[in-house]
Each structure stands twice: as structure tokens, then as C-alpha cells.
Design a protein around this motif. Structure first.
Motif: not given
Length: 552
Positions: A202, A194-195, A198, A256, A254, A237
Motif C-alpha cells: 500500500t 489498508n488490508e 494480506t 488496522k 486483522t 486506514e
């Protein structure tokens, strides 16, 4: 004469040469990719994937469209437009733009899936499968958006020829099958990491699309399985952000907790929610606002509704309330962007804490003709760190977050009548984060249905999901007919209204309802028609095969 004949011959030769070139040379544009050669390398594939995303930047009055939907529900209001104008009118530009832009992205997805093998000499097979999966899951998300609003829509899974242009609508059940299969097919090739911030696609995004599609269409077991896949990654994640109030602010970009969000950046692509939602003193227009029905919904900190809790004080109605109320709504008497926010009509002066020491100033939020008609403002998506006069915001528009997954899991288990402790644990994780009492074991299916419907309202208000919740629960006709109220302009009620089993205030027999502000007007909802939005009139004019939804 001989000179003229030579000129004629020369012109004929030139024409023949050009005609020959027309037949033998392939001509491609020099300033942009050709559809005949596009997708030859990885950069072009990435460009094409970005092109699919373009529809998700659709704005409704500078607000990301996925968040704007709350203005069509019982918890919010738009000062300029009533819900029936936006969501129940075939000529509404909001519906037209949604249809046109989402189908553009579907067509771009189809183009990629049909032509990605052009890059096979330059891109590894693994990467081609990854990009194919991304195109599939984005196309699936597009169909989730369309079916949530319109129901049956054309299922287009390839580039149409002219002979195929006059498509018909496909049953929503067929499209749901398609979405679920697309997500399942995509998962093995998508990244697990998990980003947030961005827009990376996923496995969690694919499972979230599948879960919401399944939940909205009563495919309970599919929803449960998809949610469980995400829940298995809790702690690595996906998390519940410790601070509930941070999620829809800059800090939340940012986190999660975010599974997938539409990205914004003031230096590149910004959105304009703050200017539409902030108070007058904070430089906003206050024309998208929460309403009294939302404010009265929130429980007291003992877990009881305001009509049952001994902690509720009518003369101090914001005291001892679910903390999520304060993080979601700007309440009278609180601070907002450095100003005392007060909408009591007698409060012609208020405090400006942006100066040191604080000074008393004229209170535009009580005296301005276009201050919030409801007496409240949205706190979500308005971060005081973004104090810009043009209202440009870098806060991402959240499409899926982990708390929603937990609540979808619990609801699907309840509706499937699989009553076990995992339901309580999922709900209580969300409530513990909010510092609210846990739900105790031993409840019936009906009692748990009441719990989950209230919890979704408290947790997700202001995030664009309420319209679809009240539609799929078939309670919109109860909640969207009649006067939409704002706060009492010059005081507070002396008693609480009745709160129903799903946390909704009932003002029909409320003895003090005439004291409320009524600038928000009367709403109308036809239960025989309005549980779906109409197919845009312009699309039906262009394609007579698109049969309209009943009643329009």
C-alpha cells in the motif's frame, strides 16, 4: 559392407538435422517459466512479485529474522549465542543468509522492472504501473534492511552482466537517496486501502519504508513528511488497536494498526517462535528471553522510573507498573498457557490451571536445567490459542505498525527541533492506549529526547527494533558491555537500581548486583567497530571488491 556405409550416412544425416534444429528452433523449458518469455501475463507477474517476498521468510532458529534482532540488543538474550557471535563475526551464518537472500530479492525486483513490458499486450497499462511500483517499493525495503545492518552496500538497480559481477559498496547516503526516491515514485500507483493479513503493498507501506529509512539516517524532514501522510489516514486506514496485548497475537493479524506484516499460516507457512520462547511447562525451550535490564526499565503507573516512584515496592516489583510490561514479559507469579509461571528456585511446585480443579505439579520452570536463564519469558508472539506441541505459529511478523509511525514522527520532530504540540499528541496517543499518564507540555529538546527513547523501548520491546535504536543513538557501547543479568534466583532486590535518562538501568554501582542471576554471561561491544555488522566473509571471498567495515 554396404549396410555399414548406409548406417554411417544415416547417422551423419541425423547429426545434421539436430545441428540445424539447434540453430533454428527456440527451446524453452516445459516444466517452469523461461527467463526469455516470463512475465507475459498477469499471473506470471504476480508469481514474480511473490518471488520477491521469499527473502522475508528467512528464519533465524525458526524465528522471523526481523524479530530476531532483539537478541542482539540490551533487552533480550539468546541462551545459545551471545550478540557478538551473531552480529559481529564475519563468518556468522545469520549475516551471510541475510545478505544472500535479500540480494536474491533485489535481483528478482530488477528482473521484473526490466521485463514487465513483455506483458503490455495482455495487461493494462495501469496494472503494469501498479506492479512496477510494488517491485520498486519491495526493492527499497530490501535496501533498508541491508543498510540498517551493514551500512554501505552495493546498490544494484539492474541485472548484472558477468563483466559487472565484481561490484563495490556504495555510500549509504546514496542508497538512502535511492530508497526515498523509489518510495516516492511508487506511491501514486499503490492502493490506499489498508488490508491487514494480506501482505498487500500500500501507499502506507511505501511511506513507512521511507519514514524508517529517513529516521535511521537523520533525514528528519523526510521522516516527518512520510509519517504525516500515514497519520492523515488515521481512523480510516490506520488505528491504534484498543488492546495493546492483542497486537502481537492471533487477534492482531486483522488489526488496522498493522501497516505491513509477513504472513504466516499453520496450514501453509508457519513460524516457530513459541517453541523457542515459551516456558518449559508450556512446552517451550525458553532460549530466547527478556532480561532484567528490560524489566527494570518500565515506569510505574505514575510515570516515574522505579528508582524515583513512591509506588515501587521492591518486595512486590510487578505491582503498579506500566501495563505494557505485563503484556510484553511473562513475569514470575503470572499465568502463562494455563500454568503458574514461577522461576523462584524454591518454588519446586506450581499450579496447573489447565485441569479442573487446578492441581499442584512439579515446576520445571524453577528446577529444569534449561529453563529460562533470565527467569522471564516473552509474552509477545506467544498466544495460548496456539497450544501446539510442535510450536508452529500462524502469528504474523510485524514489520510496521501505526504506533511506531507516531513515535517516529515525534522523534523526527524532536531531533529537527520543531518543538510543538503535535509531538505531545503523538506520544500521548500511544501512552493513553497503554493507560499511562500523558506527557505534559513545556519540555526542552533534551527532555523530549529522553521521553521518546524510553517510549520506544516500552512500546516496541520484543518486536525487533531495539538493536537499531541503540546503534543509531550511539548508546550501544554503554548498554552492551559487561554482565547481562537475569532475575535474583531466590528472591527480589530490596532497592531499585539507578535508571538513566533513557530508561536504562545502571548496575555498575548497584549494591545487590551480585544477587542477580548471571548465566547470561558477559557481553562485549567495541564502539570503534560494532555499530555496524561485518560484511560476510564468504561474500568477500567471492568478491574482493567488497571492502570490509572498519575493525573486522
Amino acid at each position: 559392407m554396404r549396410t555399414k556405409n548406409i548406417s554411417y550416412v544415416f547417422m551423419i544425416v541425423l547429426c545434421l538435422l539436430f545441428a540445424s534444429c539447434e540453430d533454428t528452433l527456440e527451446k524453452y523449458p516445459l516444466n517452469y517459466p523461461s527467463t526469455e518469455t516470463f512475465l507475459r501475463n498477469e499471473n506470471e507477474i504476480r508469481m514474480a512479485i511473490v518471488g520477491i517476498h521469499s527473502a522475508f521468510y528467512l528464519f533465524n532458529d525458526q524465528i522471523p529474522f526481523i524479530l530476531y534482532y532483539d537478541t542482539g540488543s540490551d533487552i533480550s538474550a539468546d541462551r545459545d549465542l551471545k550478540p557478538e557471535v551473531m552480529y559481529h563475526d564475519p563468518t556468522a551464518w545469520q549475516l551471510r543468509d541475510l545478505w544472500v537472500n535479500i540480494y536474491k530479492s533485489i535481483n528478482r525486483s530488477n528482473f521484473i522492472l526490466e521485463n514487465i513490458e513483455r506483458a503490455s499486450d495482455n495487461v493494462s497499462a495501469d496494472k503494469i504501473e501498479k506492479y512496477r511500483a510494488e517491485a520498486k517499493v519491495l526493492r527499497a525495503y530490501c535496501y533498508l534492511l541491508l543498510t540498517s545492518v551493514f551500512g554501505d552496500v552495493p546498490l544494484i538497480d539492474h541485472t548484472l552482466s558477468l563483466d559487472e559481477a565484481y561490484v563495490s559498496r556504495d555510500p549509504v547516503e546514496k542508497i538512502v537517496d535511492f530508497i526515498i526516491k523509489e518510495c516516492d515514485d511508487a506511491v501514486p500507483y499503490l492502493q490506499q486501502a489498508n488490508e491487514p493479513n494480506t501482505m498487500a503493498l500500500t501507499k502506507g507501506f511505501a511511506w513507512a519504508v521511507k519514514a524508517r529509512t529517513a529516521l535511521y539516517n537523520e533525514r528528519w524532514q523526510d521522516a516527518i513528511v512520510a509519517c504525516e501522510k500515514i497519520m492523515e489516514l488515521e481512523g480510516s486506514e490506520y488505528i491504534l488497536e484498543p488492546g495493546y496485548g492483542d497486537i502481537t497475537m492471533l487477534k492482531g493479524k486483522t488489526s488496522k494498526e498493522i501497516i505491513w506484516a509477513i504472513q504466516y499460516n499453520q496450514d501453509d507457512k508457519s513460524q516457530g517462535m513459541p517453541s523457542r520462547m515459551k516456558s518449559r511447562l508450556a512446552g517451550g525451550y525458553s532460549n530466547k528471553m527478556p532480561v532484567q535490564a528490560l524489566v527494570d526499565s518500565y515506569e510505574c503507573i505514575d510515570g516515574l522510573s522505579i528508582d524515583k516512584s513512591p509506588l515501587y515496592e521492591p518486595e512486590n516489583p510487578w505491582k503498579n507498573r506500566d501495563p505494557r510490561l505485563h503484556h510484553t514479559v511473562v513475569l514470575p507469579g503470572s499465568m502463562f498457557f494455563g500454568y503458574q509461571f514461577e522461576t523462584h528456585k524454591d518454588s519446586v511446585k506450581c499450579w496447573d490451571y489447565n485441569q479442573s480443579p487446578a492441581v499442584r505439579i512439579d515446576n520445571l520452570d524453577a528446577t529444569h536445567a534449561y529453563a529460562s536463564f533470565s527467569g522471564y519469558c516473552w509474552r509477545k508472539y506467544s498466544d495460548s490459542l496456539e497450544y501446539r506441541t510442535d510450536g508452529a505459529s500462524s502469528i504474523n511478523a510485524i514489520a510496521f505498525r501505526y504506533a511506531d509511525i507516531l513515535l517516529m514522527f515525534a522523534e523526527a520532530k524532536i531531533e529537527a527541533n520543531q518543538l510543538d504540540e503535535t509531538i505531545y499528541e503523538a506520544i500521548n496517543k500511544v501512552r493513553r492506549r497503554a493507560e499511562m499518564p500523558e506527557i505534559t507540555l513545556g519540555k526542552t529538546q533534551l527532555e523530549l529526547r529522553s521521553v521518546i527513547r524510553k517510549e520506544r523501548k516500552y512500546e516496541l520491546a520484543g518486536e525487533g527494533l531495539r538493536l537499531f535504536d541503540i546503534r543509531r543513538w550511539h548508546i550501544a557501547d554503554r548498554l552492551m558491555n559487561g554482565v547481562c543479568y537475569g532475575r535474583i534466583p531466590n528472591g527480589y532486590p530490596t532497592i531499585a537500581p539507578h535508571i538513566d535518562e533513557y530508561g536504562n538501568p545502571d548496575y555498575a554501582n548497584f549494591v545487590e548486583k551480585d544477587l542477580f542471576g548471571t548465566k547470561l554471561g558477559v557481553r562485549f561491544f567495541d564502539p570503534k567497530r560494532d555499530y555496524l555488522s561485518p560484511i560476510p566473509a564468504s561474500e568477500r571471498q567471492a568478491n574482493p571488491n567488497l571492502v570490509q567495515n572498519p575493525g573486522y
